[in-house]
Motif scaffolding. Structure first.
Motif, mmCIF file in Angstrom:
data_model
loop_
_atom_site.group_PDB
_atom_site.id
_atom_site.type_symbol
_atom_site.label_atom_id
_atom_site.label_comp_id
_atom_site.label_asym_id
_atom_site.label_seq_id
_atom_site.Cartn_x
_atom_site.Cartn_y
_atom_site.Cartn_z
ATOM 1 N N GLY A 106 29.678 13.845 -115.591
ATOM 2 C CA GLY A 106 28.656 12.780 -115.514
ATOM 3 C C GLY A 106 28.796 12.083 -114.001
ATOM 4 N N ALA A 107 27.479 12.075 -113.373
ATOM 5 C CA ALA A 107 27.882 11.523 -111.998
ATOM 6 C C ALA A 107 27.694 9.725 -111.960
ATOM 7 C CB ALA A 107 26.387 12.042 -111.276
ATOM 8 N N GLY A 108 27.348 9.528 -113.391
ATOM 9 C CA GLY A 108 27.312 7.893 -113.384
ATOM 10 C C GLY A 108 25.779 7.459 -113.079
ATOM 11 N N PRO A 109 25.456 6.239 -112.645
ATOM 12 C CA PRO A 109 24.110 5.737 -112.847
ATOM 13 C C PRO A 109 23.454 5.880 -111.445
ATOM 14 C CG PRO A 109 25.639 3.831 -112.411
ATOM 15 C CD PRO A 109 26.455 5.181 -112.845
ATOM 16 N N GLY A 110 24.131 6.316 -110.244
ATOM 17 C CA GLY A 110 23.741 6.455 -108.974
ATOM 18 C C GLY A 110 24.276 6.313 -107.929
ATOM 19 N N ALA A 111 24.910 5.226 -107.753
ATOM 20 C CA ALA A 111 25.764 4.908 -106.595
ATOM 21 C C ALA A 111 26.937 5.948 -106.591
ATOM 22 C CB ALA A 111 26.744 3.601 -106.702
ATOM 23 N N ALA A 112 27.495 6.422 -105.265
ATOM 24 C CA ALA A 112 28.174 7.532 -105.154
ATOM 25 C C ALA A 112 29.819 7.119 -105.415
ATOM 26 C CB ALA A 112 28.241 8.006 -103.905
ATOM 27 N N VAL A 137 28.208 23.939 -107.199
ATOM 28 C CA VAL A 137 27.707 22.330 -108.014
ATOM 29 C C VAL A 137 26.236 22.801 -108.299
ATOM 30 C CG1 VAL A 137 27.370 20.065 -107.821
ATOM 31 C CG2 VAL A 137 29.232 21.100 -106.795
ATOM 32 N N LEU A 138 25.933 22.529 -109.538
ATOM 33 C CA LEU A 138 24.349 22.658 -110.156
ATOM 34 C C LEU A 138 24.034 21.256 -110.484
ATOM 35 C CD1 LEU A 138 25.139 25.739 -112.193
ATOM 36 C CD2 LEU A 138 23.457 25.987 -110.520
ATOM 37 N N HIS A 139 23.285 20.553 -109.723
ATOM 38 C CA HIS A 139 23.052 19.127 -109.923
ATOM 39 C C HIS A 139 21.718 18.879 -110.450
ATOM 40 C CE1 HIS A 139 20.996 18.626 -106.156
ATOM 41 N NE2 HIS A 139 21.640 19.633 -105.720
ATOM 42 N N ASP A 140 21.676 17.649 -110.998
ATOM 43 C CA ASP A 140 20.495 17.071 -111.439
ATOM 44 C C ASP A 140 19.416 16.715 -110.317
ATOM 45 O OD1 ASP A 140 20.642 17.617 -114.062
ATOM 46 O OD2 ASP A 140 21.332 15.655 -114.776
ATOM 47 N N PRO A 179 32.304 18.815 -100.331
ATOM 48 C CA PRO A 179 31.792 19.411 -99.211
ATOM 49 C C PRO A 179 32.131 20.763 -98.975
ATOM 50 C CG PRO A 179 33.994 18.111 -99.092
ATOM 51 C CD PRO A 179 33.442 17.924 -100.210
ATOM 52 N N GLY A 180 32.693 21.518 -99.670
ATOM 53 C CA GLY A 180 33.003 22.750 -99.396
ATOM 54 C C GLY A 180 32.268 23.580 -100.621
ATOM 55 N N ALA A 181 31.449 22.805 -101.555
ATOM 56 C CA ALA A 181 30.644 23.968 -102.645
ATOM 57 C C ALA A 181 29.212 23.997 -102.079
ATOM 58 C CB ALA A 181 30.639 22.691 -103.778
ATOM 59 N N ARG A 182 28.800 25.265 -102.683
ATOM 60 C CA ARG A 182 27.454 25.462 -102.383
ATOM 61 C C ARG A 182 26.545 24.599 -103.661
ATOM 62 N NH1 ARG A 182 24.303 30.964 -104.804
ATOM 63 N NH2 ARG A 182 22.277 30.456 -104.109
ATOM 64 N N LYS A 183 25.597 24.100 -103.364
ATOM 65 C CA LYS A 183 24.761 23.064 -103.954
ATOM 66 C C LYS A 183 23.406 23.547 -104.568
ATOM 67 C CE LYS A 183 27.375 19.566 -101.584
ATOM 68 N NZ LYS A 183 28.072 20.572 -100.764
ATOM 69 N N ILE A 184 23.099 23.749 -105.819
ATOM 70 C CA ILE A 184 21.749 24.224 -106.251
ATOM 71 C C ILE A 184 21.149 22.888 -107.261
ATOM 72 C CG2 ILE A 184 20.774 25.924 -107.511
ATOM 73 C CD1 ILE A 184 22.837 27.695 -107.238
ATOM 74 N N ALA A 185 20.183 22.463 -106.752
ATOM 75 C CA ALA A 185 19.327 21.573 -107.784
ATOM 76 C C ALA A 185 18.683 22.376 -108.903
ATOM 77 C CB ALA A 185 18.251 20.785 -106.689
ATOM 78 N N VAL A 186 18.947 21.726 -110.104
ATOM 79 C CA VAL A 186 18.370 22.364 -111.166
ATOM 80 C C VAL A 186 17.870 21.395 -112.087
ATOM 81 C CG1 VAL A 186 19.789 24.366 -111.186
ATOM 82 C CG2 VAL A 186 20.801 22.249 -112.261
ATOM 83 N N GLY A 187 17.653 20.211 -111.763
ATOM 84 C CA GLY A 187 17.298 18.940 -112.461
ATOM 85 C C GLY A 187 15.775 18.758 -112.915
ATOM 86 N N VAL A 200 30.877 23.129 -111.198
ATOM 87 C CA VAL A 200 30.465 21.759 -111.858
ATOM 88 C C VAL A 200 28.936 21.697 -112.010
ATOM 89 C CG1 VAL A 200 30.286 19.338 -111.148
ATOM 90 C CG2 VAL A 200 32.498 20.568 -110.628
ATOM 91 N N ARG A 201 28.710 21.385 -113.339
ATOM 92 C CA ARG A 201 27.336 21.217 -113.787
ATOM 93 C C ARG A 201 27.340 19.449 -113.549
ATOM 94 N NH1 ARG A 201 22.702 19.770 -114.117
ATOM 95 N NH2 ARG A 201 21.527 20.178 -115.636
ATOM 96 N N LEU A 202 26.564 18.965 -112.611
ATOM 97 C CA LEU A 202 26.518 17.489 -112.274
ATOM 98 C C LEU A 202 25.432 16.903 -112.998
ATOM 99 C CD1 LEU A 202 28.181 15.168 -110.842
ATOM 100 C CD2 LEU A 202 27.033 15.932 -108.812
ATOM 101 N N LYS A 203 25.712 16.101 -113.925
ATOM 102 C CA LYS A 203 24.464 15.582 -114.526
ATOM 103 C C LYS A 203 24.497 14.054 -114.468
ATOM 104 C CE LYS A 203 23.801 17.504 -118.748
ATOM 105 N NZ LYS A 203 22.999 18.715 -118.578
ATOM 106 N N GLY A 204 23.392 13.420 -114.268
ATOM 107 C CA GLY A 204 23.215 11.876 -113.937
ATOM 108 C C GLY A 204 23.488 11.231 -115.282
ATOM 109 N N GLY A 205 24.330 10.157 -115.124
ATOM 110 C CA GLY A 205 24.697 9.370 -116.030
ATOM 111 C C GLY A 205 25.787 9.860 -116.821
ATOM 112 N N ASP A 206 25.817 9.922 -118.150
ATOM 113 C CA ASP A 206 26.830 10.508 -118.837
ATOM 114 C C ASP A 206 26.325 11.967 -119.521
ATOM 115 O OD1 ASP A 206 29.636 10.161 -120.504
ATOM 116 O OD2 ASP A 206 28.046 11.045 -121.963
#
Length: 257
Positions: free
Chosen positions: A8-14, A31-34, A46-54, A82-88
């Motif tokens: 869970g990435a949380g509500p927005g703030a890093a 990292v597959l992120h929303d 910083p060391g991960a490949r990042k793919i937007a899938v949201g 890491v499947r990074l999802k907004g909020g919870d």
């Protein structure tokens, strides 16, 4: 075979991600992120490949089945995914579909909770979701639904209502709640881009929301949260309502002063 972490990435703030979530991002290979994940959040990896899938409401986005396939493929190539999802992940995040796919593929996974937007929205408003004498129950809901399902009756019995993904349906939500017996004077707070530098707040009544008063204010490019109930009134009004309600008030009785 690697391991997948639904974080869970949380509500927005890093800096509102959990310590465990940030640690996993730092160690991630991929990292597959929303779509709603803030760019600053990705700096934790910083060391991960990042793919937007949201997914974004009303916009073209990645099909869930394809996301599931990407997660499985990634776990077959990388040790830490890491499947990074907004909020919870477990609230309106389709986590169950992804977990089922991982289980079917025999891939180990772990869920790391995050701060959901309702909690961050309450913090921004400085209004408690629950309040003695005013709000003893909370419902988290979404007005959106799959195209092939019947309409879902809105949860109107909770004292505090929080609607996710309700921007385009805000007038309809308000109209349904008024039709179900909610007073038009019920306080409403709209929180947009919660916890980010772009955050904005609009307060109005349920009747004004039903009349479309918020439509010109809302930014279609930003996520918004619809918070409804006496707990979201101005602090003086909330205090008056709390004093006026007897401790033994029964469900269904008016809590207004």
């Amino acid at each position: 075979m690697g391991k997948v972490y639904l974080v869970g990435a949380g509500p927005g703030a890093a800096d509102l991600i959990t310590v465990r979530g940030a640690r996993l991002l730092a160690a991630a290979d991929l990292v597959l992120h929303d779509a709603l994940v803030e760019p600053a959040m990705l700096e934790h990896a910083p060391g991960a490949r990042k793919i937007a899938v949201g997914k974004r409401c009303g916009q073209r986005s990645t099909a869930q089945q394809f996301i599931n396939r990407q997660i499985i493929d990634a776990a077959q190539r990388h040790a830490i995914v890491v499947r990074l999802k907004g909020g919870d992940p477990m609230l309106f995040g389709r986590a169950d579909e992804e977990m089922r796919a991982l289980e079917a593929a025999g891939i180990e996974y772990e869920v790391v909770p995050g701060i959901t937007a309702a909690l961050a929205g309450a913090a921004s408003l400085k209004r408690s979701l629950t309040l003695r004498g005013v709000s003893r129950s909370v419902a988290l809901a979404t007005h959106s639904r799959a195209a092939d399902t019947v309409a879902i009756r809105e949860q109107v019995n909770a004292d505090s209502l929080v609607f996710y993904m309700g921007r385009d349906s805000a007038p309809e939500i308000a109209q349904q709640l008024i039709a179900a017996g909610r007073p038009g004077t019920t306080p409403v707070a709209l929180v947009e881009a919660c916890s980010t530098p772009r955050e904005r707040v609009l307060t109005l009544t349920l009747a004004a929301l039903a009349a479309g008063a918020a439509l010109t204010w809302l930014d279609a490019a930003q996520p918004s949260l619809l918070m409804i109930g006496e707990a979201f009134a101005a602090r003086g009004a909330v205090a008056s309502a709390a004093v006026a309600v007897e401790p033994a008030v029964q469900p269904g009785m008016s809590r207004a002063a």
